[in-house]
Design a protein around this motif. Structure first.
Motif, short mmCIF file in Angstrom:
data_model
loop_
_atom_site.label_atom_id
_atom_site.label_comp_id
_atom_site.label_asym_id
_atom_site.label_seq_id
_atom_site.Cartn_x
_atom_site.Cartn_y
_atom_site.Cartn_z
N LEU A 1 35.43 39.45 41.35
CA LEU A 1 35.40 39.17 42.80
C LEU A 1 34.23 38.25 43.13
CD1 LEU A 1 36.24 42.69 44.26
CD2 LEU A 1 37.70 40.65 44.23
N GLY A 2 34.14 37.14 42.42
CA GLY A 2 33.06 36.18 42.68
C GLY A 2 33.51 35.10 43.65
N THR B 1 37.98 28.65 34.33
CA THR B 1 38.01 27.38 33.60
C THR B 1 37.87 27.66 32.10
OG1 THR B 1 36.94 26.39 35.50
CG2 THR B 1 36.94 25.09 33.47
N CYS C 1 39.66 35.92 37.11
CA CYS C 1 38.72 34.98 37.74
C CYS C 1 37.28 35.27 37.31
CB CYS C 1 38.80 35.09 39.26
SG CYS C 1 40.45 34.92 39.93
N VAL C 2 37.09 35.68 36.05
CA VAL C 2 35.73 35.99 35.61
C VAL C 2 35.01 34.70 35.20
CG1 VAL C 2 36.38 38.31 34.85
CG2 VAL C 2 36.41 36.43 33.21
N THR D 1 33.03 31.89 33.01
CA THR D 1 33.23 31.38 31.63
C THR D 1 32.08 30.43 31.29
OG1 THR D 1 34.71 29.73 32.61
CG2 THR D 1 35.75 31.60 31.53
N ARG E 1 40.06 24.99 41.84
CA ARG E 1 39.38 23.72 42.11
C ARG E 1 38.37 23.84 43.25
NH1 ARG E 1 44.35 19.42 41.75
NH2 ARG E 1 43.74 18.67 39.69
N LEU E 2 38.16 25.05 43.73
CA LEU E 2 37.38 25.16 44.95
C LEU E 2 35.89 24.89 44.75
CD1 LEU E 2 36.28 28.15 44.34
CD2 LEU E 2 38.40 28.84 45.44
N LYS F 1 29.09 44.68 44.49
CA LYS F 1 30.17 43.86 45.08
C LYS F 1 31.33 44.74 45.52
CE LYS F 1 29.51 39.38 43.03
NZ LYS F 1 29.77 38.47 41.95
N HIS G 1 27.90 26.76 38.79
CA HIS G 1 28.48 27.38 37.60
C HIS G 1 29.38 26.39 36.86
CE1 HIS G 1 30.13 30.24 34.89
NE2 HIS G 1 31.34 30.25 35.43
N CYS G 2 29.90 25.37 37.57
CA CYS G 2 31.00 24.60 36.97
C CYS G 2 30.59 23.29 36.30
CB CYS G 2 32.05 24.33 38.05
SG CYS G 2 32.80 25.85 38.62
N ILE H 1 39.14 43.80 41.17
CA ILE H 1 38.41 44.62 40.18
C ILE H 1 37.17 43.85 39.74
CG2 ILE H 1 38.56 45.67 37.89
CD1 ILE H 1 41.61 45.96 38.51
N ASP H 2 36.02 44.53 39.76
CA ASP H 2 34.79 43.88 39.31
C ASP H 2 33.92 44.93 38.63
OD1 ASP H 2 33.46 40.93 40.38
OD2 ASP H 2 32.17 42.35 39.32
N ILE H 3 33.07 44.46 37.71
CA ILE H 3 32.15 45.37 37.03
C ILE H 3 30.86 45.54 37.84
CG2 ILE H 3 32.99 45.01 34.67
CD1 ILE H 3 30.83 42.85 34.36
N LYS I 1 28.62 23.05 32.97
CA LYS I 1 29.18 23.63 31.74
C LYS I 1 30.59 23.13 31.43
CE LYS I 1 31.74 27.09 33.79
NZ LYS I 1 33.17 27.27 33.75
N ALA J 1 32.51 37.31 29.14
CA ALA J 1 33.13 38.02 30.27
C ALA J 1 34.65 38.02 30.11
CB ALA J 1 32.76 37.36 31.59
N1 LIG Z 1 32.45 28.78 41.73
C1 LIG Z 1 33.28 27.77 41.86
O1 LIG Z 1 33.13 26.99 42.80
C2 LIG Z 1 34.41 27.54 40.86
C3 LIG Z 1 35.32 26.52 41.13
C4 LIG Z 1 36.36 26.30 40.25
C5 LIG Z 1 36.48 27.08 39.10
N2 LIG Z 1 35.56 28.05 38.85
C6 LIG Z 1 35.73 28.85 37.63
O2 LIG Z 1 36.20 30.13 38.01
C7 LIG Z 1 35.62 31.15 37.15
C8 LIG Z 1 34.88 32.14 38.01
O3 LIG Z 1 33.82 31.49 38.67
P1 LIG Z 1 33.04 32.20 39.85
O4 LIG Z 1 32.17 31.15 40.45
O5 LIG Z 1 33.93 32.97 40.73
O6 LIG Z 1 32.14 33.23 39.00
P2 LIG Z 1 31.32 34.47 39.59
O7 LIG Z 1 30.24 34.73 38.61
O8 LIG Z 1 30.96 34.23 41.02
O9 LIG Z 1 32.38 35.64 39.57
C9 LIG Z 1 32.83 36.25 38.41
C10 LIG Z 1 32.96 37.72 38.70
O10 LIG Z 1 33.60 38.33 37.59
C11 LIG Z 1 33.01 39.60 37.40
N3 LIG Z 1 33.31 40.08 36.06
C12 LIG Z 1 32.75 39.72 34.88
N4 LIG Z 1 33.31 40.39 33.88
C13 LIG Z 1 34.25 41.20 34.42
C14 LIG Z 1 35.17 42.16 33.89
N5 LIG Z 1 35.25 42.43 32.59
N6 LIG Z 1 35.99 42.80 34.75
C15 LIG Z 1 35.93 42.56 36.08
N7 LIG Z 1 35.08 41.68 36.63
C16 LIG Z 1 34.25 41.01 35.81
C17 LIG Z 1 31.56 39.35 37.67
O11 LIG Z 1 30.85 40.54 37.95
C18 LIG Z 1 31.63 38.41 38.87
O12 LIG Z 1 31.61 39.13 40.10
C19 LIG Z 1 34.78 30.38 36.16
O13 LIG Z 1 35.51 30.11 35.02
C20 LIG Z 1 34.46 29.08 36.88
O14 LIG Z 1 34.17 28.03 35.98
C21 LIG Z 1 34.54 28.32 39.72
#
Ligand SMILES: NC(=O)c1ccc[n+]([C@@H]2O[C@H](COP(=O)([O-])OP(=O)(O)OC[C@H]3O[C@@H](n4cnc5c(N)ncnc54)[C@H](O)[C@@H]3O)[C@@H](O)[C@H]2O)c1
Length: 472
Positions: free
Chosen positions: A48-49, A163, A124-125, A127, A197-198, A75, A302-303, A69-71, A306, A140
């Motif tokens: 739930l990120g 991603t 959506c965890v 990477t 893509r957000l 959150k 985050h994106c 679902i989140d660990i 990496k 993750a």
């Molecule tokens: N942030 C962005 O703007 C964005 C944009 C496009 C793509 N992405 C991609 O989307 C993915 C997520 O990015 P984000 O920014 O939301 O990350 P984030 O760190 O904000 O959220 C990830 C969430 O996953 C949870 N998590 C980790 N392991 C878990 C598990 N085993 N079970 C349940 N929850 C778990 C974490 O506690 C965290 O809350 C990444 O691959 C990122 O590259 C992010």
């Protein structure tokens, strides 16, 4: 109605799902009939990120029953009280979360078993990459897959939104799901890669308005996923296969990284030659087909930092050079900022050792609280290494270990010898620099985001320097 030349019926043409390029591998044609009219679909969102929370809320608002679902216990608790754990300007998100939790359509849980019985599971965890080797680290993703696989029901659709480095769907995701679920992808379990893509600050808008790339290796997975995404994506959904989707997502961010690196390199050249890189950019862009980006104090989040590494991950044998070099240029910018701070201090008659530097902006992106890979951190480390004493201000970002963040800009700048502006928060555009300068020990300002007109700042009695700036 007869199909058009491309083979689409009138209904297909008007349902908004027609793609300019179709997927030859799976021979998919979009079908309106694949969009379900029933609204009771059960969806589990894993993580739930920044990606998972808006997705969960948006899907719930279509009438689906959503479990997030989140660990992260904090959150989960915050979401279950109907609040968004994200700070910063996220138009519409807090209200949508509140509304969907209050209707009971959105809930959060720590338990992976809460995903059992879900029709759709969206992963959506995070990477990240290994900070030393830059190789993908699925620390993750792998546990998340291992936890959800045993509770996947027959016929469930799993969509990986995170991603991925090219080859990960085939080499990591599919085997992990098949092993853990004892089901076969394409037969009794369906799997797609639909990367997000957000961008922070526009999460909901991007989630619903941007076109999506949908990677599927079989037609049923593709149709199920089209039906799911058509619930809330208003733009086109382009179908392709897993690996193409992996390359597209990482390439679109690497593209941005390389373009920014070009702008930063021109900024470094401009500084050396004493010209203004922003004026150079404006003039370059008067030439047809040139769209030079804006240089700055560094690339974070985050994106972008990496995803370039994910694209050139070990699966690619040919040792790409351009993309890693662009990474190096962009990684250098916060260190360049630290060097310019030292130069500005010297021009104001102060040595860096023992100087107090007020850092304005700790998040990587303006008007958000997101500090992941923020260039501010690298610059602060570099300034501390040179002996500076640091005060950090940010209107949204929270304190982290080793980085105490102040909310009061007057307190952060009082008695400072130099201001180093790293993030272009709107609040910094309205600062009364003259008043701040009067309370500083030395009045120097280093502008990492071209936020101020240098000549105005100089008139207020500051030494003014900046990324891509000549002398003032
Ligand atoms: N942030 C962005 O703007 C964005 C944009 C496009 C793509 N992405 C991609 O989307 C993915 C997520 O990015 P984000 O920014 O939301 O990350 P984030 O760190 O904000 O959220 C990830 C969430 O996953 C949870 N998590 C980790 N392991 C878990 C598990 N085993 N079970 C349940 N929850 C778990 C974490 O506690 C965290 O809350 C990444 O691959 C990122 O590259 C992010």
């Amino acid at each position: 109605m007869a199909p058009d030349k491309a083979g689409y019926s009138e209904g297909e043409r008007t349902c908004g799902l027609i793609r300019p390029f179709s997927n030859s591998r799976i021979g998919l044609k979009p079908l309106c009939a694949a969009v379900p009219s029933e609204r009771s679909v059960r969806v589990a969102v894993i993580g739930l990120g920044y990606v998972g929370l808006p997705l969960a809320a948006a899907v719930a608002s279509t009438g689906a029953n959503v479990i997030g679902i989140d660990i992260d216990l904090e959150k989960v608790k915050v979401v279950n009280t109907g609040q968004s754990p994200l700070r910063g300007h996220e138009p519409g998100l807090a209200d949508l979360v509140k509304e969907q939790v209050s209707t009971g359509r959105l809930r959060a849980s720590l338990e992976p078993t809460a995903a059992s019985g879900a029709d759709v599971v969206a992963v959506c965890v995070e990477t990240p990459i290994d900070p030393t080797t830059h190789d993908p680290s699925y620390k993750a993703l792998k546990p998340a897959l291992a936890e959800i696989a045993p509770v996947l029901k027959r016929g469930a659709l799993v969509s990986i939104e995170s991603t991925l480095a090219p080859g990960t769907m085939e080499g990591v995701v599919r085997p992990a799901l098949e092993r853990g679920s004892k089901r076969k992808v394409g037969r009794d379990l369906y799997l797609v890669h639909c990367p997000e893509r957000l961008t922070t600050g526009k999460l909901l808008h991007h989630l619903t308005e941007l076109p999506r790339v949908l990677g599927a290796n079989d037609a049923i997975s593709a149709r199920k996923a089209l039906a799911f995404y058509a619930r809330f994506v208003k733009a086109e959904i382009h179908s392709t296969d897993w690996t193409t989707a992996e390359v597209v997502k990482t390439a679109e961010n690497a593209y941005w990284d390389v373009q920014i690196a070009f702008a930063n390199e021109v900024a470094l050249i401009s500084e050396e030659l004493g010209v203004d890189a922003y004026r150079v950019r404006d003039l370059v862009n008067t030439c047809p087909y040139r769209m030079m980006l804006i240089p700055g104090a560094g690339v974070g989040g985050h994106c972008i930092p990496k995803d370039s590494w994910l694209l050139v991950s070990p699966a690619v044998q040919s040792k790409p050079e351009l993309i890693p070099t662009a990474r190096e240029v962009n990684d250098f910018m916060p260190r360049r900022m630290a060097r310019i701070v030292e130069e500005a201090l010297a021009a104001a008659g102060r040595k860096i050792k023992g100087a107090r530097v007020a850092v304005l902006g700790f998040s990587y992106r303006e008007n958000t609280d997101d500090t992941r890979n923020s260039p501010a951190k690298t610059m602060i480390q570099e300034l501390r290494r040179r002996g500076a004493d640091i005060a950090i201000h940010d209107p949204f970002a929270r304190s982290e270990r080793g980085y105490a963040v102040l909310r009061d800009v007057k307190a952060a700048t009082k008695g400072a010898d130099c201001i180093a502006l790293v993030t272009a928060h709107d609040a910094y555009r309205k600062l009364d620099l003259k008043a701040l300068g009067r309370r500083m020990r030395h009045a120097a300002l280093v502008d990492g985001r071209n936020l101020y007109a240098g000549s105005d700042v100089v008139k207020m009695g500051f030494v003014y320097r900046g990324i891509g700036k000549g002398q003032f």
